[in-house]
Design a protein around this motif. Sequence first.
Motif, PDB file in Angstrom:
ATOM      1  N   ILE A  98      -3.291  -4.042   3.382  1.00  0.00           N
ATOM      2  CA  ILE A  98      -4.089  -3.858   2.153  1.00  0.00           C
ATOM      3  C   ILE A  98      -5.450  -3.250   2.510  1.00  0.00           C
ATOM      4  O   ILE A  98      -5.933  -2.343   1.822  1.00  0.00           O
ATOM      5  CB  ILE A  98      -4.272  -5.204   1.408  1.00  0.00           C
ATOM      6  N   GLU A  99      -6.038  -3.709   3.613  1.00  0.00           N
ATOM      7  CA  GLU A  99      -7.330  -3.132   4.027  1.00  0.00           C
ATOM      8  C   GLU A  99      -7.174  -1.676   4.487  1.00  0.00           C
ATOM      9  O   GLU A  99      -8.080  -0.867   4.293  1.00  0.00           O
ATOM     10  CB  GLU A  99      -7.968  -3.985   5.135  1.00  0.00           C
ATOM     11  N   ILE A 100      -6.013  -1.337   5.058  1.00  0.00           N
ATOM     12  CA  ILE A 100      -5.761   0.067   5.438  1.00  0.00           C
ATOM     13  C   ILE A 100      -5.756   0.931   4.168  1.00  0.00           C
ATOM     14  O   ILE A 100      -6.361   2.004   4.119  1.00  0.00           O
ATOM     15  CB  ILE A 100      -4.421   0.216   6.203  1.00  0.00           C
ATOM     16  N   LEU A 101      -5.110   0.418   3.120  1.00  0.00           N
ATOM     17  CA  LEU A 101      -5.095   1.163   1.846  1.00  0.00           C
ATOM     18  C   LEU A 101      -6.516   1.304   1.308  1.00  0.00           C
ATOM     19  O   LEU A 101      -6.956   2.407   0.954  1.00  0.00           O
ATOM     20  CB  LEU A 101      -4.223   0.453   0.807  1.00  0.00           C
ATOM     21  N   GLN A 102      -7.223   0.170   1.255  1.00  0.00           N
ATOM     22  CA  GLN A 102      -8.549   0.176   0.632  1.00  0.00           C
ATOM     23  C   GLN A 102      -9.569   1.007   1.415  1.00  0.00           C
ATOM     24  O   GLN A 102     -10.372   1.733   0.829  1.00  0.00           O
ATOM     25  CB  GLN A 102      -9.064  -1.268   0.491  1.00  0.00           C
ATOM     26  N   GLU A 103      -9.522   0.894   2.718  1.00  0.00           N
ATOM     27  CA  GLU A 103     -10.561   1.515   3.543  1.00  0.00           C
ATOM     28  C   GLU A 103     -10.228   2.953   3.959  1.00  0.00           C
ATOM     29  O   GLU A 103     -11.134   3.706   4.322  1.00  0.00           O
ATOM     30  CB  GLU A 103     -10.818   0.668   4.806  1.00  0.00           C
ATOM     31  N   VAL A 104      -8.944   3.309   3.950  1.00  0.00           N
ATOM     32  CA  VAL A 104      -8.589   4.664   4.385  1.00  0.00           C
ATOM     33  C   VAL A 104      -8.016   5.483   3.225  1.00  0.00           C
ATOM     34  O   VAL A 104      -8.667   6.389   2.701  1.00  0.00           O
ATOM     35  CB  VAL A 104      -7.581   4.640   5.563  1.00  0.00           C
ATOM     36  N   TRP A 105      -6.821   5.117   2.784  1.00  0.00           N
ATOM     37  CA  TRP A 105      -6.074   6.028   1.895  1.00  0.00           C
ATOM     38  C   TRP A 105      -6.659   6.097   0.484  1.00  0.00           C
ATOM     39  O   TRP A 105      -6.664   7.150  -0.135  1.00  0.00           O
ATOM     40  CB  TRP A 105      -4.592   5.663   1.881  1.00  0.00           C
ATOM     41  N   PRO A 121     -13.152  10.327  10.779  1.00  0.00           N
ATOM     42  CA  PRO A 121     -13.740   9.121  11.374  1.00  0.00           C
ATOM     43  C   PRO A 121     -13.038   7.852  10.864  1.00  0.00           C
ATOM     44  O   PRO A 121     -12.720   7.756   9.681  1.00  0.00           O
ATOM     45  CB  PRO A 121     -15.193   9.155  10.885  1.00  0.00           C
ATOM     46  N   SER A 122     -12.814   6.902  11.742  1.00  0.00           N
ATOM     47  CA  SER A 122     -12.147   5.650  11.354  1.00  0.00           C
ATOM     48  C   SER A 122     -13.146   4.747  10.644  1.00  0.00           C
ATOM     49  O   SER A 122     -14.329   4.763  10.972  1.00  0.00           O
ATOM     50  CB  SER A 122     -11.632   4.911  12.584  1.00  0.00           C
ATOM     51  N   PRO A 123     -12.657   3.957   9.690  1.00  0.00           N
ATOM     52  CA  PRO A 123     -13.566   3.031   8.999  1.00  0.00           C
ATOM     53  C   PRO A 123     -14.052   1.931   9.950  1.00  0.00           C
ATOM     54  O   PRO A 123     -13.331   1.544  10.873  1.00  0.00           O
ATOM     55  CB  PRO A 123     -12.686   2.436   7.901  1.00  0.00           C
ATOM     56  N   LYS A 124     -15.295   1.484   9.690  1.00  0.00           N
ATOM     57  CA  LYS A 124     -15.847   0.383  10.512  1.00  0.00           C
ATOM     58  C   LYS A 124     -16.316  -0.712   9.584  1.00  0.00           C
ATOM     59  O   LYS A 124     -17.044  -0.415   8.633  1.00  0.00           O
ATOM     60  CB  LYS A 124     -16.991   0.898  11.374  1.00  0.00           C
ATOM     61  N   PRO A 125     -15.962  -1.959   9.777  1.00  0.00           N
ATOM     62  CA  PRO A 125     -15.061  -2.436  10.825  1.00  0.00           C
ATOM     63  C   PRO A 125     -13.620  -1.981  10.570  1.00  0.00           C
ATOM     64  O   PRO A 125     -13.285  -1.603   9.458  1.00  0.00           O
ATOM     65  CB  PRO A 125     -15.169  -3.962  10.697  1.00  0.00           C
ATOM     66  N   TRP A 148     -14.197  14.845   4.188  1.00  0.00           N
ATOM     67  CA  TRP A 148     -14.613  13.643   4.934  1.00  0.00           C
ATOM     68  C   TRP A 148     -16.031  13.232   4.539  1.00  0.00           C
ATOM     69  O   TRP A 148     -16.343  12.049   4.424  1.00  0.00           O
ATOM     70  CB  TRP A 148     -14.574  13.898   6.444  1.00  0.00           C
ATOM     71  N   LYS A 149     -16.892  14.256   4.326  1.00  0.00           N
ATOM     72  CA  LYS A 149     -18.280  13.994   3.952  1.00  0.00           C
ATOM     73  C   LYS A 149     -18.315  13.304   2.585  1.00  0.00           C
ATOM     74  O   LYS A 149     -19.054  12.327   2.383  1.00  0.00           O
ATOM     75  CB  LYS A 149     -19.028  15.331   3.884  1.00  0.00           C
ATOM     76  N   LYS A 150     -17.468  13.822   1.682  1.00  0.00           N
ATOM     77  CA  LYS A 150     -17.420  13.270   0.318  1.00  0.00           C
ATOM     78  C   LYS A 150     -16.923  11.812   0.355  1.00  0.00           C
ATOM     79  O   LYS A 150     -17.404  10.960  -0.388  1.00  0.00           O
ATOM     80  CB  LYS A 150     -16.448  14.137  -0.494  1.00  0.00           C
ATOM     81  N   MET A 151     -15.960  11.545   1.242  1.00  0.00           N
ATOM     82  CA  MET A 151     -15.406  10.190   1.367  1.00  0.00           C
ATOM     83  C   MET A 151     -16.474   9.173   1.763  1.00  0.00           C
ATOM     84  O   MET A 151     -16.420   8.023   1.389  1.00  0.00           O
ATOM     85  CB  MET A 151     -14.339  10.152   2.467  1.00  0.00           C
ATOM     86  N   ASN A 152     -17.406   9.626   2.596  1.00  0.00           N
ATOM     87  CA  ASN A 152     -18.390   8.693   3.145  1.00  0.00           C
ATOM     88  C   ASN A 152     -19.618   8.521   2.273  1.00  0.00           C
ATOM     89  O   ASN A 152     -20.536   7.783   2.608  1.00  0.00           O
ATOM     90  CB  ASN A 152     -18.794   9.150   4.546  1.00  0.00           C
ATOM     91  N   SER A 187      -2.399  13.576   2.583  1.00  0.00           N
ATOM     92  CA  SER A 187      -3.020  13.023   3.787  1.00  0.00           C
ATOM     93  C   SER A 187      -3.134  14.056   4.912  1.00  0.00           C
ATOM     94  O   SER A 187      -3.631  13.750   5.991  1.00  0.00           O
ATOM     95  CB  SER A 187      -2.224  11.816   4.283  1.00  0.00           C
ATOM     96  N   ALA A 188      -2.708  15.298   4.646  1.00  0.00           N
ATOM     97  CA  ALA A 188      -2.670  16.297   5.732  1.00  0.00           C
ATOM     98  C   ALA A 188      -4.047  16.587   6.328  1.00  0.00           C
ATOM     99  O   ALA A 188      -4.161  16.936   7.506  1.00  0.00           O
ATOM    100  CB  ALA A 188      -2.033  17.595   5.231  1.00  0.00           C
ATOM    101  N   LEU A 189      -5.091  16.456   5.524  1.00  0.00           N
ATOM    102  CA  LEU A 189      -6.430  16.754   6.047  1.00  0.00           C
ATOM    103  C   LEU A 189      -7.139  15.511   6.602  1.00  0.00           C
ATOM    104  O   LEU A 189      -8.338  15.528   6.860  1.00  0.00           O
ATOM    105  CB  LEU A 189      -7.293  17.411   4.960  1.00  0.00           C
TER     106      LEU A 189
END
Length: 432
Positions: free
Chosen positions: A83-90, A73-77, A427-431, A66-68
């Motif tokens: 569980i949503e923190i896991l799914q939408e971020v990590w 950018p934060s997920p929206k919404p 970050w680009k790849k994540m989106n 998670s260091a990078l």
Amino acid sequence: MDFLLKNARIIHLDPPKIEEADIRIIDGTIADCGQSLRPKKSDEVIDLSGKIILPGFVNSHTHLYSALSRGMPSPKPAPRNFIEILQEVWWKLDEALDEESIYYSALVGAIEAVKFGTTTLVDHHASPNHVRGSLDLIKAGIAKVGLRGILCYETTDRGGMKKRDLGLVENERFVIENANNARFRGTIGAHASFTLCNDSLRKIGELASMYDCGVHIHVAEDRADVMDSIENYNTDIISRLAALGLLRKKSIFAHGVHINQKQFARVEKSGAWMVHNPRSNMNNAVGYVPLNWYGEHSALGTDGFPADMFDEAKFGYFRNAESDHRVEFSRLPAMLQNGQKLISQFFGRSFGTIVKNSPADLIVLDYNAPTPIIHQNILSHFLFGINSTMVQHVMTDGHWIVWNHQLVEIDEYAVMEKAQKVAAKLWKKMNK
Ligand SMILES: [Zn+2]
């Protein structure tokens, strides 16, 4: 190189104690510690008058991957629960990791860690689209900085059984290949019981038994984990882990926010470790348990926050202080020092002590105290005065890897410049 550190003021956090002594270091080990040691021909003599020395800290639960993520950018919404923190971020982040971003995550995480005085990282890694060899990339990043690590891969069913098996194989491979490594050891990693079926947990328990290396897993971080066990397996989470062989000596259970006092006692009795991660728990608003439920086998982790263990101990103390179950002053520093006992079990050497035959993992602090420091008030200085910016020199395995706040062998600015590019790509790849 052998060193004679003169006039060291050594601080032990648990039990609180100050000792003035000279320390001789030969081949990565404290060869002698006592009064008025005479220099030998081979010694480089360093006068540490006015400085404070402590054993290097251990971050007993973290996620270098998670260091990078800092500033991405934060997920929206915005996620509404754990569980949503896991799914939408990590889980979006870990799926985007590749060879380069895994290595740079570990490298920059380790660079920050050592500058905070943390010399061993107990890491819990996930990169579902780059499993095989991922632990070697983490190891390479940590090794480049000169730290120690206890590593594992977060086995999970979330990507199907094929990917689960890749995780199991990666853990086993790393444990075997590092069984005698002086700086790295492996443990069997598991994400959390709510993403693992009984068959998967049993396989994890069997590996831990075969190699006597414990399981590193999230336990009851959120209520959802506890409810999964009750609703889908008709048993409480600790009983389920016990029945499938995960509750055992050397196991590392992170969090424990939603188990009761009796369950804490059961974990303690088994010899497994409970790791408290106060900053992460507060940030995710998952809940809080009284610190006096944690037993002797309890340590502190940052759960992906930077490895500043001074900060982690302070946040833990202040969160405790405002709770309805305030415990004594000394509990947090003791839990911090327990991390060194945890890694001692893995390495078979006595970390966390500055005595003859201890590994030479030391930090030197430049703390100009405004009030007297005595045995009785060390912990007050530790919690209210000393901080990680005072870490001036850091030694691991008898080598100075930070000197005067600077990394000795790494161009930190060049690494961070490159890491910023790797992070932007990630970050680009994540989106996508
Ligand atoms: Zn964690």
